[in-house]
Design a protein around this motif. Structure first.
Motif, PDB file in Angstrom:
ATOM      1  N   PHE A 179     -12.073 -34.868 110.636  1.00 43.77           N
ATOM      2  CA  PHE A 179     -13.114 -33.996 111.184  1.00 43.77           C
ATOM      3  C   PHE A 179     -12.558 -33.093 112.288  1.00 43.77           C
ATOM      4  O   PHE A 179     -12.683 -31.861 112.210  1.00 43.77           O
ATOM      5  CB  PHE A 179     -14.277 -34.843 111.697  1.00 43.77           C
ATOM      6  CG  PHE A 179     -15.624 -34.302 111.345  1.00 43.77           C
ATOM      7  CD1 PHE A 179     -16.278 -34.712 110.197  1.00 43.77           C
ATOM      8  CD2 PHE A 179     -16.249 -33.367 112.152  1.00 43.77           C
ATOM      9  CE1 PHE A 179     -17.530 -34.216 109.861  1.00 43.77           C
ATOM     10  CE2 PHE A 179     -17.480 -32.866 111.835  1.00 43.77           C
ATOM     11  CZ  PHE A 179     -18.136 -33.285 110.687  1.00 43.77           C
ATOM     12  N   PRO A 180     -11.932 -33.663 113.343  1.00 47.57           N
ATOM     13  CA  PRO A 180     -11.387 -32.797 114.401  1.00 47.57           C
ATOM     14  C   PRO A 180     -10.237 -31.922 113.919  1.00 47.57           C
ATOM     15  O   PRO A 180     -10.085 -30.786 114.390  1.00 47.57           O
ATOM     16  CB  PRO A 180     -10.926 -33.785 115.478  1.00 47.57           C
ATOM     17  CG  PRO A 180     -10.785 -35.097 114.789  1.00 47.57           C
ATOM     18  CD  PRO A 180     -11.777 -35.087 113.690  1.00 47.57           C
ATOM     19  N   LEU A 181      -9.427 -32.420 112.972  1.00 46.72           N
ATOM     20  CA  LEU A 181      -8.318 -31.623 112.458  1.00 46.72           C
ATOM     21  C   LEU A 181      -8.826 -30.399 111.708  1.00 46.72           C
ATOM     22  O   LEU A 181      -8.288 -29.287 111.876  1.00 46.72           O
ATOM     23  CB  LEU A 181      -7.447 -32.481 111.540  1.00 46.72           C
ATOM     24  CG  LEU A 181      -6.264 -31.771 110.871  1.00 46.72           C
ATOM     25  CD1 LEU A 181      -5.338 -31.162 111.916  1.00 46.72           C
ATOM     26  CD2 LEU A 181      -5.510 -32.737 109.962  1.00 46.72           C
ATOM     27  N   LEU A 182      -9.836 -30.577 110.885  1.00 51.72           N
ATOM     28  CA  LEU A 182     -10.399 -29.453 110.148  1.00 51.72           C
ATOM     29  C   LEU A 182     -10.999 -28.427 111.099  1.00 51.72           C
ATOM     30  O   LEU A 182     -10.846 -27.212 110.902  1.00 51.72           O
ATOM     31  CB  LEU A 182     -11.455 -29.948 109.151  1.00 51.72           C
ATOM     32  CG  LEU A 182     -12.135 -28.879 108.285  1.00 51.72           C
ATOM     33  CD1 LEU A 182     -11.099 -28.097 107.482  1.00 51.72           C
ATOM     34  CD2 LEU A 182     -13.160 -29.513 107.356  1.00 51.72           C
ATOM     35  N   TYR A 183     -11.650 -28.895 112.148  1.00 55.71           N
ATOM     36  CA  TYR A 183     -12.250 -27.978 113.119  1.00 55.71           C
ATOM     37  C   TYR A 183     -11.173 -27.188 113.868  1.00 55.71           C
ATOM     38  O   TYR A 183     -11.319 -25.987 114.106  1.00 55.71           O
ATOM     39  CB  TYR A 183     -13.124 -28.743 114.107  1.00 55.71           C
ATOM     40  CG  TYR A 183     -13.823 -27.850 115.112  1.00 55.71           C
ATOM     41  CD1 TYR A 183     -14.928 -27.085 114.737  1.00 55.71           C
ATOM     42  CD2 TYR A 183     -13.361 -27.765 116.414  1.00 55.71           C
ATOM     43  CE1 TYR A 183     -15.563 -26.257 115.656  1.00 55.71           C
ATOM     44  CE2 TYR A 183     -13.996 -26.936 117.342  1.00 55.71           C
ATOM     45  CZ  TYR A 183     -15.098 -26.185 116.948  1.00 55.71           C
ATOM     46  OH  TYR A 183     -15.722 -25.358 117.862  1.00 55.71           O
ATOM     47  N   ARG A 184     -10.082 -27.859 114.223  1.00 53.32           N
ATOM     48  CA  ARG A 184      -8.997 -27.178 114.946  1.00 53.32           C
ATOM     49  C   ARG A 184      -8.308 -26.139 114.076  1.00 53.32           C
ATOM     50  O   ARG A 184      -7.926 -25.071 114.560  1.00 53.32           O
ATOM     51  CB  ARG A 184      -7.959 -28.204 115.422  1.00 53.32           C
ATOM     52  CG  ARG A 184      -8.392 -29.045 116.604  1.00 53.32           C
ATOM     53  CD  ARG A 184      -7.187 -29.699 117.291  1.00 53.32           C
ATOM     54  NE  ARG A 184      -6.356 -30.454 116.364  1.00 53.32           N
ATOM     55  CZ  ARG A 184      -6.516 -31.736 116.096  1.00 53.32           C
ATOM     56  NH1 ARG A 184      -7.508 -32.419 116.679  1.00 53.32           N
ATOM     57  NH2 ARG A 184      -5.718 -32.356 115.256  1.00 53.32           N
ATOM     58  N   LEU A 188     -15.503 -23.765 112.613  1.00 51.21           N
ATOM     59  CA  LEU A 188     -16.774 -24.199 112.019  1.00 51.21           C
ATOM     60  C   LEU A 188     -16.916 -23.747 110.575  1.00 51.21           C
ATOM     61  O   LEU A 188     -17.508 -24.440 109.745  1.00 51.21           O
ATOM     62  CB  LEU A 188     -17.940 -23.658 112.860  1.00 51.21           C
ATOM     63  CG  LEU A 188     -19.334 -24.172 112.514  1.00 51.21           C
ATOM     64  CD1 LEU A 188     -19.422 -25.685 112.719  1.00 51.21           C
ATOM     65  CD2 LEU A 188     -20.400 -23.459 113.351  1.00 51.21           C
ATOM     66  N   SER A 189     -16.368 -22.591 110.252  1.00 51.27           N
ATOM     67  CA  SER A 189     -16.496 -22.062 108.889  1.00 51.27           C
ATOM     68  C   SER A 189     -15.823 -22.964 107.861  1.00 51.27           C
ATOM     69  O   SER A 189     -16.207 -22.972 106.687  1.00 51.27           O
ATOM     70  CB  SER A 189     -15.903 -20.658 108.807  1.00 51.27           C
ATOM     71  OG  SER A 189     -14.522 -20.688 109.112  1.00 51.27           O
ATOM     72  N   GLY A 190     -14.795 -23.725 108.287  1.00 53.24           N
ATOM     73  CA  GLY A 190     -14.123 -24.617 107.358  1.00 53.24           C
ATOM     74  C   GLY A 190     -15.030 -25.696 106.805  1.00 53.24           C
ATOM     75  O   GLY A 190     -14.856 -26.148 105.673  1.00 53.24           O
TER      76      GLY A 190
END
Length: 333
Positions: A179-184, A188-190
Motif C-alpha cells: 500500500f505505501p509503496l504504491l502510493y510513493r 493516489l492515481s495508482g
C-alpha cells in the motif's frame, strides 16, 4: 441523480408488509447493518479461500505466453516450482480487506437500494408482465448503484493485489508494504488506475448476477418446489440459495470476462489505457482467456457467498434472500 431520486422517495420507505411478509414495520439500520456484515464476512472469507486460484488466474492473464495451454493443475505446479508455495497465497490480505469491504457495500447497499426503488408505486403495474419487467429494472438499478460504491472501496486493494500476485521481480510481499509503496511510486492515481475497467467488469456482472439470483429463487419456489419460501425448511431454503447462487455466478462470469482481462493488464502496467489493453490482448482473447478458470473459480465462490450471507441472515432472525420485493405502504399485494 440517484440522490435526488432517494430524497424524493425517502418518506415512502416505511413498509406495510415488510421483507418477505415477516412483519417488519420498516427496514431499519439494524437490518442493513446485518446485511453489510453478512456481505463483508461472506465475501472476505470466500475470496481468501480461493487465493491460489486467483493468483493463477492473474498470472494467466498477465503472462499468457508462459501459461498457454496449461490446465489448472499444471499452472499451479509451475507457480509452486518457480516461486515457492508462498506464491500461491500472495495477495490474501488485499483480498480479505478489499473484497470484504466490497462485499459489505455490495450486499448491504443492494438491499437498501432495492427497497428504496421498490418504494415507488411507478415501478409496479397491474399486469404481471409489466410487474416482472419492473422487478428486473429494480434489480438492475439496485445492483448497479451499490456496485459503483463498492468498487470505489475495492479499487486500492485490487491495485495492490494484482501487482503483488503477478509482478516479477516481486513488487511487494503483501498489503502492509504494498500500500505505501504504491502510493510513493504512483500517487493516489495508482490506486484507481483500473477503476473504470473495474466498473466495466463488475457492473454488468453485478446486474446480471443479482437479477439472475432473484429470478432463479422465484422460479425454483414457484415452479420446482411449488411452495412458499416461509413454508420450506431452513435446509431447503439454503439449498435454493446455493442453486440460484451458482447459476447467477456462472452467467455473470460470462458477461464480465473481457473487462476482467483488461483490469489485470492495466493494473500490471502492461498497457496505459483500456483501448491499448484491448489491442494487446486481442478481441477474441478478451472472451476466452482464463474463462474456464474464472467459471470454475467464480461459480463456487458466489455460491458460498450467498450460502454464508443467508446463513448469517437466518441466524439474526431475517429471511433468506431473493424471490420478492417489499411493497410500499398502501400498495396492493
Amino acid at each position: 441523480m440517484i440522490y435526488m431520486y432517494m430524497h424524493r422517495n425517502s418518506n415512502n420507505i416505511r413498509m406495510k408488509r415488510g421483507v418477505e411478509g415477516k412483519g417488519y414495520e420498516e427496514l431499519s439500520a439494524k437490518y442493513y447493518g446485518v446485511c453489510f456484515v453478512g456481505g463483508m464476512l461472506s465475501a472476505g472469507i470466500t475470496h481468501v479461500a480461493i487465493t491460489p486460484m486467483d493468483v493463477l488466474k492473474v498470472n494467466m492473464q498477465v503472462h499468457p505466453d508462459k501459461y498457454k495451454g496449461s490446465n489448472i493443475i499444471c499452472g499451479l505446479a509451475t507457480l509452486w516450482k518457480e516461486q515457492g508455495p508462498y506464491s500461491l497465497w500472495r495477495g490474501w490480505s488485499s483480498k480479505l480487506f478489499g473484497y470484504g469491504l466490497q462485499g459489505g457495500f455490495k450486499f448491504g447497499l443492494y438491499e437498501y437500494f432495492k427497497n428504496f426503488y421498490s418504494a415507488d408505486d411507478a415501478f409496479f403495474a397491474n399486469n404481471n408482465n409489466n410487474n416482472n419487467k419492473n422487478k428486473t429494472l429494480i434489480f438492475f438499478l439496485s445492483s448497479s448503484s451499490s456496485q459503483i460504491i463498492a468498487d470505489v472501496a475495492l479499487s486500492p486493494f485490487e491495485a495492490v493485489k494484482v501487482r503483488v500476485q503477478a509482478s516479477h521481480p516481486l513488487f511487494a510481499k503483501g498489503l502492509a508494504d504494498g500500500f505505501p509503496l504504491l502510493y510513493r511510486t504512483e500517487g493516489l492515481s495508482g490506486f484507481y488506475r483500473g477503476l473504470v475497467p473495474l466498473w466495466a467488469r463488475n457492473l454488468p456482472y453485478s446486474m446480471i448476477m443479482f437479477s439472475t439470483f432473484e429470478h432463479s429463487v422465484d422460479l425454483i419456489y414457484r415452479n420446482m418446489i411449488q411452495r412458499r419460501k416461509q413454508d420450506c425448511s431452513i435446509p431447503q431454503q439454503l439449498g435454493v440459495t446455493c442453486l440460484a447462487g451458482y447459476t447467477a455466478g456462472a452467467i455473470g462470469t460470462l458477461i464480465s470476462n473481457p473487462a476482467d482481462n483488461v483490469v489485470s493488464t492495466l493494473y500490471n502496467k502492461k498497457a496505459e489505457s483500456a483501448m491499448q489493453a484491448v489491442k494487446s490482448i486481442g478481441f477474441a482473447n478478451l472472451f476466452t482467456r482464463s474463462l474456464p478458470l474464472r467459471i470454475a473459480l467464480v461459480g463456487p465462490v458466489v455460491t458460498l457467498q450467498w450460502f454464508f450471507y443467508d446463513t448469517i441472515k437466518l441466524l439474526c432472525g431475517l429471511p433468506t434472500s431473493g424471490g420478492g420485493l417489499a411493497r410500499p405502504e398502501g400498495a396492493e399485494g
